[in-house]
Structures are given as C-alpha cells and as structure tokens.
Design an enzyme around this catalytic site. Structure first.
Site, short mmCIF file in Angstrom:
data_model
loop_
_atom_site.label_atom_id
_atom_site.label_comp_id
_atom_site.label_asym_id
_atom_site.label_seq_id
_atom_site.Cartn_x
_atom_site.Cartn_y
_atom_site.Cartn_z
N LYS A 248 31.42 20.45 -65.31
CA LYS A 248 32.49 20.46 -64.33
C LYS A 248 33.46 21.59 -64.65
O LYS A 248 34.05 21.63 -65.73
CB LYS A 248 33.22 19.12 -64.32
CG LYS A 248 34.34 19.05 -63.30
CD LYS A 248 34.95 17.66 -63.24
CE LYS A 248 36.10 17.63 -62.26
NZ LYS A 248 36.77 16.32 -62.23
N GLU B 215 26.89 21.31 -72.71
CA GLU B 215 27.44 20.08 -72.12
C GLU B 215 26.32 19.15 -71.66
O GLU B 215 26.39 17.93 -71.86
CB GLU B 215 28.35 20.43 -70.93
CG GLU B 215 29.66 21.11 -71.31
CD GLU B 215 30.70 20.12 -71.87
OE1 GLU B 215 30.40 18.93 -72.02
OE2 GLU B 215 31.83 20.57 -72.15
N ARG C 288 43.88 22.14 -65.30
CA ARG C 288 43.03 21.34 -66.19
C ARG C 288 42.18 22.23 -67.09
O ARG C 288 41.08 21.83 -67.49
CB ARG C 288 42.10 20.44 -65.36
CG ARG C 288 42.78 19.60 -64.29
CD ARG C 288 41.86 18.49 -63.82
NE ARG C 288 42.29 17.87 -62.58
CZ ARG C 288 43.30 17.01 -62.47
NH1 ARG C 288 44.01 16.69 -63.52
NH2 ARG C 288 43.61 16.48 -61.31
N SER D 284 35.91 19.22 -52.18
CA SER D 284 36.87 19.24 -51.08
C SER D 284 37.13 20.64 -50.53
O SER D 284 37.16 20.83 -49.31
CB SER D 284 38.18 18.59 -51.54
OG SER D 284 38.69 19.27 -52.68
N TYR E 87 31.09 15.32 -48.35
CA TYR E 87 31.88 14.62 -47.33
C TYR E 87 31.19 14.68 -45.97
O TYR E 87 31.63 14.04 -45.03
CB TYR E 87 33.29 15.21 -47.28
CG TYR E 87 34.00 15.13 -48.63
CD1 TYR E 87 34.60 13.94 -49.04
CD2 TYR E 87 34.02 16.21 -49.50
CE1 TYR E 87 35.21 13.84 -50.28
CE2 TYR E 87 34.62 16.13 -50.75
CZ TYR E 87 35.22 14.93 -51.13
OH TYR E 87 35.81 14.84 -52.36
N ARG F 105 43.36 17.12 -54.25
CA ARG F 105 44.64 16.72 -54.84
C ARG F 105 45.52 16.04 -53.79
O ARG F 105 46.27 15.13 -54.11
CB ARG F 105 45.33 17.94 -55.46
CG ARG F 105 44.41 18.74 -56.43
CD ARG F 105 44.62 18.43 -57.89
NE ARG F 105 43.47 18.86 -58.69
CZ ARG F 105 43.38 19.98 -59.41
NH1 ARG F 105 44.41 20.82 -59.46
NH2 ARG F 105 42.30 20.25 -60.10
N LYS G 38 29.39 20.56 -60.86
CA LYS G 38 30.49 20.52 -59.91
C LYS G 38 31.48 21.64 -60.20
O LYS G 38 31.82 21.82 -61.38
CB LYS G 38 31.18 19.16 -60.06
CG LYS G 38 32.38 18.97 -59.20
CD LYS G 38 33.02 17.65 -59.54
CE LYS G 38 34.25 17.46 -58.69
NZ LYS G 38 34.91 16.21 -58.96
C1 PBG Z 1 38.76 14.01 -61.14
C2 PBG Z 1 38.03 14.49 -59.95
C3 PBG Z 1 38.35 15.59 -59.15
C4 PBG Z 1 37.39 15.64 -58.15
C5 PBG Z 1 36.53 14.57 -58.34
N1 PBG Z 1 36.93 13.88 -59.48
C6 PBG Z 1 39.50 16.50 -59.18
C7 PBG Z 1 39.77 17.37 -60.31
O1 PBG Z 1 39.04 17.43 -61.29
O2 PBG Z 1 40.80 18.05 -60.23
C8 PBG Z 1 37.34 16.66 -57.07
C9 PBG Z 1 36.54 16.31 -55.86
C10 PBG Z 1 36.75 17.26 -54.75
O3 PBG Z 1 37.47 18.26 -54.86
O4 PBG Z 1 36.15 17.00 -53.68
N2 PBG Z 1 38.89 12.60 -61.09
#
Ligand code: PBG
Length: 336
Positions: free
Chosen positions: A203, A240, A224, A281, A320, A213, A255
């Site tokens: 990730k 990983e 992060r 997203s 989505y 967010r 991801k």
């Molecule tokens: C963290 C998490 C995130 C997403 C899924 N799980 C956000 C992040 O790491 O900042 C993002 C999913 C998306 O953007 O569609 N719990």
C-alpha cells in the site's frame, strides 16, 4: 512500392479477430466477472438517510438500513465481496470505537451478516484512521510518531471484535510491521481459525486517497509517509509480500491500482495466494470528473480501467463501480 510487398507479409492478419463484437468476445483473454469484484461501502453512525459524497458522485455514506439494502444488492448481483468502512460520531486518541463491539463498524457487520448470511463475502477494513481523533492509522507515541507495536495490540483486539461481529475476511490496511501475524494469532487464539486475512500488503502513500478522506470524515493533518510505501519503490513490494505471506496472509492486495500496475504485475507473478487490487477513491473521482465534463466515455473508461487491473494480474478488484460493472457484464453476455 505497394506491389513489391511480398504476399507472405499479409498471411498474419490480427485484424481477423477484431471484426465483430462476437469474435472479439471469443478472442478476449481477460474478463471482468461480477465475482471478481469487491464493493467498498461506507457506513456512518447516526444517519437515517444515505448521505452523498461530493468528491465521489454516485457514492454515499450509508445509514444502517441503506447499507443492508446495498449488501443485499451486492449479493443479488453476484459480486465477490463487500468491504465495510465505518465512520463513527465519537473519536479518541486510540480509536476505541474500532474495538468496541457496539462501535459502528462492528454493528454494521452484524446487520450485514443478518441480511446476506453467506451469500456474499463480508469483509471489514481493519485500521484505526477512521476512529482516531488525529486520523492516523495507529496510536501515537509521546513524540507524535505512530507507535507500531502499541498499534498492533489494538489491531489484535479489533480483529477479534470484527470476527465476532461476523466478518468473513479482515482487511488490515494500516501498514504496521507485523500486523498480519499479530492478527492471525489473535484470531486463532479466539478460536476464529475460519476468518481469513486479506492483507493490504503493498500500500503506497498516495495523493489519490483524497476523496476517501471525505468519505470517512478523516481528521488527518499531514500524511502517512512514515508507514505507507514510497511511490518510488518497486522492489520493496516483494519484501512486503513475503513478510505478509510468512505471517499467514490468505490473500494479498496492491493499492492503489492504476498508478501501480507494474507492481501489481510483480506481485501477481510471485504470489502463491490470490491477489486483489484496489481502484481507489481518487481513481474513481478522476473518471467521474472527466465523464461529467463530457471528456471521456464513462462506461468505456470504467471498463477499460478495471480490465487493465485484471490484465496486470489482479484476481479481484475492489472498485466503487462494482455494481455497474456487474450489470454491464450481464448485459454484454446475454445474461440479463
Ligand atoms: C485506511 C484506508 C484508506 C483507504 C482504504 N483504507 C485511506 C488511507 O490509507 O489514507 C483508501 C481507499 C480509497 O481511497 O478509496 N484505512
């Protein structure tokens, strides 16, 4: 000039397999079947009606009732799974609502399982960022850094709470070192050897999480980058992956998807367990924004984007667009 082209140069005519929709369907190497798709859903505590998300047109924060309907629809459409994210009304420094059996996510898991039983795989995001008042995926040490090992203890409790609430699969997404092993041990210790772990193994810290967010009312200031991966790195993905496999991951995830298709290919080639990829997203929002402006053909762009993720090697795709893709699959294959 043309009469000097030797005939044998034209024996191979790849265009033969592109002549009609039927022949293209026959020749298609990759498909996006409804069971390859996992729908991410948001449920927000205290809502009586679903609340639309400005940065993700067509996506909502669900009330408990509308979530149940969405889960029933996902099952009816034959989706592979549904991934739940909870948005609590109260947040604190250690994300207590995440471990509380009555916290929004755990309550929602119970409701969804009561609705769909085993008809669709019910997954839970296992992370603290939705539940903490500082928005980080873990708890903070005195110096403000994210404390890896203190976070693991909370993840272990969260895992058991989510399993007891009915999740078939847990998706740890916080990128803490050792999270998969600790969660596996906690589940097994609680007698929940049946609950699987879909590890967000690879990730990356991504600008494309922006709209998410809003979806979870994130309180995050800053970024992060001390726990999520650096976009510059490809080899690290293999490290990983290996660690999560060693710790007992049943499935792994890459991801975001579209900016990391090379990494997805690497992981797909090396992984002995199923590989998922998350079309996040911001990927969704970009397609919707361009389509809303009439700059791209929405349906074609959505299908091409998810096909590219499958072609790169993902067995399943969190998107989505899952319900629409399932509808289009049926329509295009004479199944509706
Ligand atoms: C963290 C998490 C995130 C997403 C899924 N799980 C956000 C992040 O790491 O900042 C993002 C999913 C998306 O953007 O569609 N719990």
């Amino acid at each position: 000039m043309t009469d000097r082209i030797p005939r044998y140069d034209l024996v191979a005519r790849p265009r033969r397999l592109r002549t009609t929709p039927a022949v293209r369907r026959l020749a298609a190497q990759t498909r996006v079947h409804p069971s390859d798709l996992i729908l991410p859903v948001f449920v927000r505590e205290g809502l009586t009606e679903p609340a639309p998300l400005g940065s993700m047109p067509g996506v909502v924060q669900h009330s408990t009732d509308s979530l149940r309907r969405a889960a029933a629809e996902a099952a009816a459409k034959g989706l592979g799974g549904i991934m739940l994210f909870g948005v609590p009304t109260e947040r604190d420094a250690c994300g207590s609502a995440g471990t509380d059996p009555d916290g929004i996510l755990n309550r929602a898991l119970r409701e969804v399982r009561a609705e769909v039983g085993d008809d669709v795989v019910v997954m839970a995001d296992l992370c603290l960022d939705e539940f903490t008042d500082h928005g980080h995926c873990g708890v903070l040490a005195a110096d403000g850094s994210v404390d890896n090992d203190a976070t693991l203890e909370i993840y272990a409790r969260m895992a058991v709470a989510q399993a007891e609430a009915g999740a078939h699969v847990l998706g740890p997404s916080g990128m803490m070192d050792g999270q998969v092993g600790v969660i596996r041990e906690a589940l097994d210790g609680a007698g929940r050897t049946d609950v699987a772990v879909l590890a967000y193994s690879v990730k990356y810290a991504s600008a494309f999480y922006g709209p998410f967010r809003e979806a979870v009312d994130s309180q995050l200031q800053g970024d992060r980058r001390t726990y999520q991966m650096d976009a510059a790195n490809r080899r690290e993905a293999m490290h990983e992956l290996q660690l999560d496999l060693d710790e007992g991951a049943d499935m792994v995830m890459v991801k975001p998807a579209m900016s990391y298709l090379d990494v997805l290919r690497d992981v797909a080639e090396a992984s002995p367990v199923p590989v998922a990829a998350y079309q996040i997203s911001g990927e969704y929002a970009m397609i919707e924004a361009a389509a809303a402006n009439g700059w791209i053909d929405r349906r074609a762009a959505v299908q091409e984007s998810v096909l590219s993720i499958r072609r790169a090697g993902a067995d399943s795709v969190l998107t989505y667009f899952a319900v629409e893709l399932a509808d289009w699959f049926r329509e295009e294959n004479g199944l509706s």
